[in-house]
Scaffold this motif. Structure first.
Motif, PDB file in Angstrom:
ATOM      1  N   UNK A 145       0.725  -1.243  -0.045  1.00  9.24           N
ATOM      2  CA  UNK A 145       0.100  -0.012  -0.224  1.00  9.24           C
ATOM      3  C   UNK A 145       0.894   1.412  -0.030  1.00  9.24           C
ATOM      4  N   UNK A 146       1.874   1.278   0.816  1.00 11.49           N
ATOM      5  CA  UNK A 146       2.776   2.388   0.699  1.00 11.49           C
ATOM      6  C   UNK A 146       3.584   2.839  -0.661  1.00 11.49           C
ATOM      7  N   UNK A 147       3.887   1.537  -1.071  1.00 16.84           N
ATOM      8  CA  UNK A 147       4.463   1.616  -2.606  1.00 16.84           C
ATOM      9  C   UNK A 147       3.334   2.110  -3.539  1.00 16.84           C
ATOM     10  N   UNK A 148       2.182   1.826  -3.492  1.00 16.55           N
ATOM     11  CA  UNK A 148       1.239   2.112  -4.241  1.00 16.55           C
ATOM     12  C   UNK A 148       0.626   3.593  -4.225  1.00 16.55           C
ATOM     13  N   UNK A 149       1.027   4.052  -3.137  1.00 20.09           N
ATOM     14  CA  UNK A 149       0.762   5.512  -2.604  1.00 20.09           C
ATOM     15  C   UNK A 149       2.049   6.399  -3.161  1.00 20.09           C
ATOM     16  N   UNK A 150       3.191   6.034  -2.898  1.00 16.90           N
ATOM     17  CA  UNK A 150       4.329   6.660  -3.466  1.00 16.90           C
ATOM     18  C   UNK A 150       4.315   6.738  -5.058  1.00 16.90           C
ATOM     19  N   UNK A 151       3.894   5.592  -5.442  1.00 17.70           N
ATOM     20  CA  UNK A 151       3.895   5.580  -7.269  1.00 17.70           C
ATOM     21  C   UNK A 151       2.646   6.691  -7.562  1.00 17.70           C
ATOM     22  N   UNK A 153       1.636   9.298  -6.195  1.00 19.17           N
ATOM     23  CA  UNK A 153       2.341  10.627  -5.978  1.00 19.17           C
ATOM     24  C   UNK A 153       3.497  11.092  -6.848  1.00 19.17           C
ATOM     25  N   UNK A 154       3.952   9.994  -7.675  1.00 21.43           N
ATOM     26  CA  UNK A 154       4.961  10.402  -8.529  1.00 21.43           C
ATOM     27  C   UNK A 154       6.326  10.443  -7.803  1.00 21.43           C
ATOM     28  N   UNK A 155       6.356   9.813  -6.403  1.00 21.36           N
ATOM     29  CA  UNK A 155       7.691   9.960  -5.957  1.00 21.36           C
ATOM     30  C   UNK A 155       8.599   8.795  -6.108  1.00 21.36           C
ATOM     31  N   UNK A 156       8.182   7.733  -6.642  1.00 24.35           N
ATOM     32  CA  UNK A 156       8.978   6.650  -7.168  1.00 24.35           C
ATOM     33  C   UNK A 156       8.332   5.985  -8.235  1.00 24.35           C
ATOM     34  N   UNK A 157       8.938   5.560  -8.848  1.00 19.00           N
ATOM     35  CA  UNK A 157       8.769   4.640 -10.374  1.00 19.00           C
ATOM     36  C   UNK A 157       9.178   3.353 -10.359  1.00 19.00           C
TER      37      UNK A 157
END
Length: 217
Positions: A145-151, A153-157
């Protein structure tokens, strides 16, 4: 845009107005930096000044991310006000995940001389192996869920194939990090130093300077 910029746009001819609106849309909404070569309003000094005025009214500023490449981000004063009111603050797990990605994909390769620029773009993904400990502490579902949220938001790819020992995506920094102003980028770089090497002389110097409220020279 209706109303907010009328006094800036009305004196312009149709061609200049269209060029200015196109530049605004490119720097504000595109996931990739806007090139001066394709946007006349970024080449013309007068239109560029108007664009800066438009961005300023919206709490934004133009950010250089390379030779003749531009995007936009929050002005430092606006970012500080938002943070003071609790906006844009990452929850602990999301912050930990982003920190790991930045340390392994940017900070370590840069320190080893494998990255020549510090614009948060990296060909060195943070693999699932690096994130395994977080999943053991917080659970695989919470980490996903954290990875999905960061993706989102454009913070990780996400990228694939970087970790042959584990299934799943690896990660590199996302396009949103290129929207940081120089001052915001410096703070993030310093925070990475504090996270990766809190006992180093450089970390001590950063903490002393911050405690004294001195700006970086």
């Amino acid at each position: 845009m209706s109303g907010l910029f009328d006094d800036l746009l009305e004196p312009l001819g149709d061609k200049q107005r269209d060029a200015l609106v196109s530049a605004w849309a490119a720097v504000e909404y595109s996931s990739e930096p806007a090139s001066e070569a394709t946007l006349p309003a970024l080449q013309d000094a007068a239109l560029r000044h108007l664009l800066d005025q438009m961005l300023h009214r919206a709490g934004r500023t133009r950010v250089n991310v390379g030779a003749y490449l531009w995007t936009s981000g929050y002005r430092d004063d606006i970012a500080a006000e938002l943070a003071a009111n609790g906006w844009g603050i990452l929850p602990p797990l999301e912050r930990a995940v982003l920190t790991l990605v930045l340390i392994h994909s940017v900070a370590i390769p840069w320190a080893e001389g494998r990255l020549a620029r510090d614009d948060w773009q990296s060909p060195y993904p943070t693999t699932p192996t690096r994130l395994r400990k977080l999943s053991q502490v917080h659970g695989q579902r919470r980490l996903s869920e954290a990875l999905q949220w960061l993706r989102a938001a454009g913070l990780i790819r996400a990228v694939r194939g970087a970790d042959p020992e584990m299934a799943g995506s690896s990660y590199v920094p996302g396009p949103a990090l290129r929207r940081l102003t120089p001052a915001a980028r410096q703070r993030l770089q310093e925070n990475l130093i504090l996270a990766a090497g809190p006992d180093t002389a450089l970390a001590t110097a950063i903490m002393v300077r911050r405690s004294l409220g001195r700006p970086q020279k």
